[in-house]
Design a protein around this motif. Structure first.
Motif, PDB file in Angstrom:
ATOM      1  N   PRO A   1      35.903  41.584  42.429  1.00  0.00           N
ATOM      2  CA  PRO A   1      36.518  40.534  43.252  1.00  0.00           C
ATOM      3  C   PRO A   1      36.176  39.099  42.853  1.00  0.00           C
ATOM      4  CG  PRO A   1      35.014  41.916  44.547  1.00  0.00           C
ATOM      5  CD  PRO A   1      35.147  42.553  43.216  1.00  0.00           C
ATOM      6  N   ASP A   2      34.921  38.833  42.472  1.00  0.00           N
ATOM      7  CA  ASP A   2      34.560  37.456  42.097  1.00  0.00           C
ATOM      8  C   ASP A   2      35.341  37.015  40.862  1.00  0.00           C
ATOM      9  OD1 ASP A   2      32.872  37.688  44.152  1.00  0.00           O
ATOM     10  OD2 ASP A   2      31.020  37.770  42.958  1.00  0.00           O
ATOM     11  N   GLN A   3      35.394  37.911  39.885  1.00  0.00           N
ATOM     12  CA  GLN A   3      36.087  37.581  38.642  1.00  0.00           C
ATOM     13  C   GLN A   3      37.584  37.393  38.873  1.00  0.00           C
ATOM     14  OE1 GLN A   3      35.175  40.045  35.262  1.00  0.00           O
ATOM     15  NE2 GLN A   3      33.015  40.212  35.789  1.00  0.00           N
ATOM     16  N   VAL A   4      38.181  38.247  39.704  1.00  0.00           N
ATOM     17  CA  VAL A   4      39.614  38.120  39.984  1.00  0.00           C
ATOM     18  C   VAL A   4      39.881  36.798  40.710  1.00  0.00           C
ATOM     19  CG1 VAL A   4      41.615  39.111  41.181  1.00  0.00           C
ATOM     20  CG2 VAL A   4      39.958  40.625  40.079  1.00  0.00           C
ATOM     21  N   ALA A   5      39.017  36.476  41.674  1.00  0.00           N
ATOM     22  CA  ALA A   5      39.204  35.234  42.437  1.00  0.00           C
ATOM     23  C   ALA A   5      39.136  34.017  41.521  1.00  0.00           C
ATOM     24  CB  ALA A   5      38.150  35.136  43.537  1.00  0.00           C
ATOM     25  N   ALA A   6      38.176  34.028  40.587  1.00  0.00           N
ATOM     26  CA  ALA A   6      38.052  32.912  39.651  1.00  0.00           C
ATOM     27  C   ALA A   6      39.297  32.800  38.768  1.00  0.00           C
ATOM     28  CB  ALA A   6      36.796  33.096  38.793  1.00  0.00           C
ATOM     29  N   ALA A   7      39.773  33.954  38.278  1.00  0.00           N
ATOM     30  CA  ALA A   7      40.952  33.948  37.403  1.00  0.00           C
ATOM     31  C   ALA A   7      42.177  33.452  38.170  1.00  0.00           C
ATOM     32  CB  ALA A   7      41.199  35.347  36.845  1.00  0.00           C
ATOM     33  N   LEU A   8      42.289  33.852  39.437  1.00  0.00           N
ATOM     34  CA  LEU A   8      43.446  33.451  40.240  1.00  0.00           C
ATOM     35  C   LEU A   8      43.422  31.946  40.494  1.00  0.00           C
ATOM     36  CD1 LEU A   8      45.970  34.288  41.811  1.00  0.00           C
ATOM     37  CD2 LEU A   8      44.534  34.673  43.818  1.00  0.00           C
ATOM     38  N   LYS A   9      42.221  31.448  40.800  1.00  0.00           N
ATOM     39  CA  LYS A   9      42.094  30.017  41.058  1.00  0.00           C
ATOM     40  C   LYS A   9      42.522  29.229  39.812  1.00  0.00           C
ATOM     41  CE  LYS A   9      38.773  26.647  42.736  1.00  0.00           C
ATOM     42  NZ  LYS A   9      37.345  26.321  42.764  1.00  0.00           N
ATOM     43  N   GLN A  10      42.039  29.714  38.665  1.00  0.00           N
ATOM     44  CA  GLN A  10      42.346  29.034  37.408  1.00  0.00           C
ATOM     45  C   GLN A  10      43.839  29.072  37.077  1.00  0.00           C
ATOM     46  OE1 GLN A  10      40.025  30.595  34.168  1.00  0.00           O
ATOM     47  NE2 GLN A  10      40.597  28.875  32.831  1.00  0.00           N
ATOM     48  N   ALA A  11      44.520  30.139  37.502  1.00  0.00           N
ATOM     49  CA  ALA A  11      45.945  30.288  37.154  1.00  0.00           C
ATOM     50  C   ALA A  11      46.851  29.475  38.079  1.00  0.00           C
ATOM     51  CB  ALA A  11      46.336  31.772  37.180  1.00  0.00           C
ATOM     52  N   ARG A  12      46.260  28.864  39.149  1.00  0.00           N
ATOM     53  CA  ARG A  12      46.973  27.965  40.055  1.00  0.00           C
ATOM     54  C   ARG A  12      48.304  28.522  40.583  1.00  0.00           C
ATOM     55  NH1 ARG A  12      45.816  22.445  39.478  1.00  0.00           N
ATOM     56  NH2 ARG A  12      44.035  22.051  38.126  1.00  0.00           N
ATOM     57  N   PRO A  13      48.234  29.501  41.454  1.00  0.00           N
ATOM     58  CA  PRO A  13      49.484  30.039  42.006  1.00  0.00           C
ATOM     59  C   PRO A  13      50.198  29.002  42.868  1.00  0.00           C
ATOM     60  CG  PRO A  13      47.584  30.928  43.176  1.00  0.00           C
ATOM     61  CD  PRO A  13      47.035  30.129  42.029  1.00  0.00           C
ATOM     62  N   ALA A  14      51.544  28.947  42.746  1.00  0.00           N
ATOM     63  CA  ALA A  14      52.343  28.011  43.546  1.00  0.00           C
ATOM     64  C   ALA A  14      52.210  28.358  45.026  1.00  0.00           C
ATOM     65  CB  ALA A  14      53.800  28.068  43.103  1.00  0.00           C
ATOM     66  N   ASN A  15      52.264  29.648  45.324  1.00  0.00           N
ATOM     67  CA  ASN A  15      52.164  30.097  46.712  1.00  0.00           C
ATOM     68  C   ASN A  15      51.073  31.157  46.843  1.00  0.00           C
ATOM     69  OD1 ASN A  15      52.468  31.066  49.276  1.00  0.00           O
ATOM     70  ND2 ASN A  15      54.535  31.914  48.950  1.00  0.00           N
ATOM     71  N   PRO A  16      49.849  30.756  47.206  1.00  0.00           N
ATOM     72  CA  PRO A  16      48.730  31.711  47.254  1.00  0.00           C
ATOM     73  C   PRO A  16      48.979  32.872  48.214  1.00  0.00           C
ATOM     74  CG  PRO A  16      47.940  29.439  47.403  1.00  0.00           C
ATOM     75  CD  PRO A  16      49.430  29.382  47.536  1.00  0.00           C
ATOM     76  N   ALA A  17      49.899  32.706  49.162  1.00  0.00           N
ATOM     77  CA  ALA A  17      50.178  33.794  50.106  1.00  0.00           C
ATOM     78  C   ALA A  17      50.784  35.014  49.421  1.00  0.00           C
ATOM     79  CB  ALA A  17      51.109  33.296  51.216  1.00  0.00           C
ATOM     80  N   GLN A  18      51.268  34.840  48.179  1.00  0.00           N
ATOM     81  CA  GLN A  18      51.835  35.996  47.457  1.00  0.00           C
ATOM     82  C   GLN A  18      50.751  36.883  46.841  1.00  0.00           C
ATOM     83  OE1 GLN A  18      54.776  33.352  45.279  1.00  0.00           O
ATOM     84  NE2 GLN A  18      55.938  35.278  45.222  1.00  0.00           N
ATOM     85  N   PHE A  19      49.478  36.510  47.008  1.00  0.00           N
ATOM     86  CA  PHE A  19      48.409  37.267  46.349  1.00  0.00           C
ATOM     87  C   PHE A  19      47.366  37.749  47.335  1.00  0.00           C
ATOM     88  CE2 PHE A  19      50.301  34.384  43.391  1.00  0.00           C
ATOM     89  CZ  PHE A  19      50.532  35.189  42.293  1.00  0.00           C
ATOM     90  N   GLU A  20      46.905  38.962  47.091  1.00  0.00           N
ATOM     91  CA  GLU A  20      45.777  39.488  47.851  1.00  0.00           C
ATOM     92  C   GLU A  20      44.821  40.106  46.845  1.00  0.00           C
ATOM     93  OE1 GLU A  20      44.910  43.166  50.927  1.00  0.00           O
ATOM     94  OE2 GLU A  20      46.946  42.370  50.792  1.00  0.00           O
ATOM     95  N   ILE A  21      43.537  39.831  46.984  1.00  0.00           N
ATOM     96  CA  ILE A  21      42.568  40.432  46.065  1.00  0.00           C
ATOM     97  C   ILE A  21      42.037  41.719  46.683  1.00  0.00           C
ATOM     98  CG2 ILE A  21      40.326  40.110  44.933  1.00  0.00           C
ATOM     99  CD1 ILE A  21      41.028  37.094  44.810  1.00  0.00           C
ATOM    100  N   VAL A  22      42.078  42.795  45.893  1.00  0.00           N
ATOM    101  CA  VAL A  22      41.578  44.083  46.368  1.00  0.00           C
ATOM    102  C   VAL A  22      40.384  44.461  45.498  1.00  0.00           C
ATOM    103  CG1 VAL A  22      42.142  46.513  46.746  1.00  0.00           C
ATOM    104  CG2 VAL A  22      43.892  44.753  47.117  1.00  0.00           C
ATOM    105  N   ALA A  23      39.253  44.709  46.138  1.00  0.00           N
ATOM    106  CA  ALA A  23      38.013  44.922  45.381  1.00  0.00           C
ATOM    107  C   ALA A  23      37.930  46.314  44.756  1.00  0.00           C
ATOM    108  CB  ALA A  23      36.818  44.705  46.297  1.00  0.00           C
ATOM    109  N   ALA A  24      37.463  46.361  43.520  1.00  0.00           N
ATOM    110  CA  ALA A  24      37.100  47.620  42.850  1.00  0.00           C
ATOM    111  C   ALA A  24      35.802  47.323  42.117  1.00  0.00           C
ATOM    112  CB  ALA A  24      38.183  48.044  41.876  1.00  0.00           C
TER     113      ALA A  24
END
Lengths: 346, 346
Positions: free
Chosen positions: B40-63
């Motif tokens: 989850p930490d790594q995915v969150a960092a990657a998502l932040k860096q990719a700057r989604p236009a609408n963050p509501a389209q994303f949910e992080i699911v931990a593995a």
């Protein structure tokens, strides 16, 4: 002298390709002579037109029938007993020739050769092998390309023995490496036949590399790649199809408009060099292995240049003693397997 | 909303490819949202860096675990129960997602998907299908590409049903034609399994064309080509190998000396257009068919662009109701066969 019998009537073009090609190869190799098999008047006319430098290198052998590209194998074998194919193979059988070549119908050529010549001692199934150009600038010998649709592990071992002998004699590779075509490099991959074949290959004295995958044919990972005839034929045809598609796409793009055509003029020498490197004509001439005689199959659509390549492969196979190498390998490996079996049962 | 679960850790590149690709596809399709599965930490960092236009389209699911490219299937399936692959498939199983995508280890992805989702009613063996570009400017859907090494005639029929449904839904071909890969077009060619499969296909309500050969994949003779997974995998790898060889030979020739490099400058726009036409990235995203859920496999080496193509294929499969089409075809054909059997026994 090396004596090569040619089915002059075979292939998409027949006489206008086969006879001039023979005349060219005869001029290059004074130690080689040709038995030109076909409808005698037509062969004589074609030979006269091709102006051989030394007519003593040619003999016309009469055949009254021709196997067409569409003839069913059974018809070619049983109904056309005086076909140019049949007569050409018979020249080898009767030791009037050391090798025979045809560009005709593959199925008929294999069936007639097998019927007339029979298989070598220790070989159950003849196979078709061709050299496919690889990224290392050499070729990969691949077999079987379609003679056998259902193969046992023992058959794959036979193909490996025959492919190694071909690679040694015609390609002059001293101790050719053998790859077993599979869907992964790990030993646990593949179906039961392939797994069992890998065990037989490991137990043999062949230079067995292990499993290889489809792309290894082009990487040149091993000198020889062994597979059953269904897989080999599908791969060969797929690769031919992709090559044609790429060739026609490159042409399309350069013919698109005056600007691209001008770019094509600049790039032409480079593109020609590239085309020469991938030109399948440079590797024409598949070998029908495992028979008591050297039998070569030219591509049906071969032009004169491609046909000379097939004739030179036939010549090289005779000069480098392909048959003797194959039978001595078969003998060695069968003795090895027999002695291992005796050990394990002792 | 269409919901796609992504194994963000899978593939040669993992997060730097999977997350930016998802962000691009989300911007293009506001009706689509993504479950980003991974550490989850790594995915969150990657998502932040990719700057989604609408963050509501994303949910992080931990593995908590990752299946590597080299993990044996058994290890991936039994030891890594909280892998990003396993969690992504489980999202589909639990109806949190409509489809899942991974660029990881194919064997592990298939095994986990099959274990978690199970096969559809009437399907014995899932298969892997990909779209291969053909000379007509379209694509040929080929399956199976390696999930099944020993197939029966019934399995080949299942592949045809699934391939037709994929071609209908994702490629929007109304009544796709089906070719059976063989070593000749005549009905008498090939091994027993293929001959029997041809009979089953003729008896079905599928648009069966007949036997096709390797080159027909590239000619685009039929919309779908069916074969067993051993043959399909070898063909796919061979074709990839040849493409790479041709690409590197073209580069070599243009890099040979200053003159050829100048020619390359002139020809570059034309060669780029050609490259775009054969770019395999445009067709990334193989479908794992026959499972109770949409499962897509991206090429392991996919870059961001290629990965967006795979995500769009997953989206299209959901939007065009691939699963429903497949199950209704399976049902229709099994009823047809049952009624024919009743007739023939009456």
């Amino acid at each position: 002298m090396i004596r090569i019998a040619i089915d002059c009537m075979g292939g998409d073009h027949g006489l206008p390709v086969t006879v001039p090609a023979a005349v060219q190869v005869a001029a290059k190799f004074p130690d080689t002579c040709f038995l030109l098999v076909g409808l005698p008047d037509q062969v004589a006319a074609a030979l006269k037109q091709a102006r051989p430098a030394n007519p003593a290198q040619f003999e016309i052998v009469a055949a009254s029938e021709v196997v067409t590209m569409d003839d069913p194998v059974d018809m070619a074998l049983r109904k056309k007993k005086d076909s140019s194919m049949r007569v050409a193979v018979t020249c080898v059988k009767e030791d009037r020739a050391d090798a025979c070549v045809s560009a005709g119908n593959t199925g008929a050529w294999m069936a007639i050769s097998r019927y007339v010549l029979k298989t070598m001692d220790g070989i159950d199934r003849p196979a078709i092998a061709a050299a496919i150009p690889n990224q290392r600038g050499g070729t990969t010998t691949v077999l079987d390309l379609g003679a056998n649709v259902d193969c046992s592990a023992e058959h794959l071992l036979e193909f490996a023995i025959m492919g190694a002998a071909l690679s040694q004699s015609v390609e002059h590779i001293e101790n050719p490496t053998i790859g077993l075509l599979n869907i992964g490099q790990e030993a646990i991959k593949g179906n039961d036949v392939v797994k069992e074949a890998a065990e037989l290959l490991r137990a043999s004295n062949l230079n067995f590399y292990g499993n290889v995958e489809g792309d290894d044919i082009f990487k040149g990972t091993t000198n020889v790649v062994v597979c059953d005839g269904f897989v080999g034929n599908v791969v060969l045809k797929s690769v031919e199809g992709l090559s044609k598609m790429i060739g026609s796409m490159i042409r399309d793009e350069f013919m698109r408009n005056p600007f691209t055509m001008a770019a094509g003029l600049f790039a032409r020498p480079v593109l020609n060099r590239f085309r020469n490197r991938v030109d399948s004509r440079n590797h024409n001439g598949a070998a029908l292995l495992g028979l008591r005689g050297v039998v070569i199959k030219s591509h049906g659509s071969a032009d004169i240049y491609a046909y000379t390549v097939a004739l030179e492969r036939a010549r090289e196979a005779v000069a480098s003693k392909l048959l003797e190498k194959t039978s001595s390998s078969v003998l060695q490996i069968s003795q090895l397997i027999r002695s291992k079996n005796t050990e394990s049962s002792a």
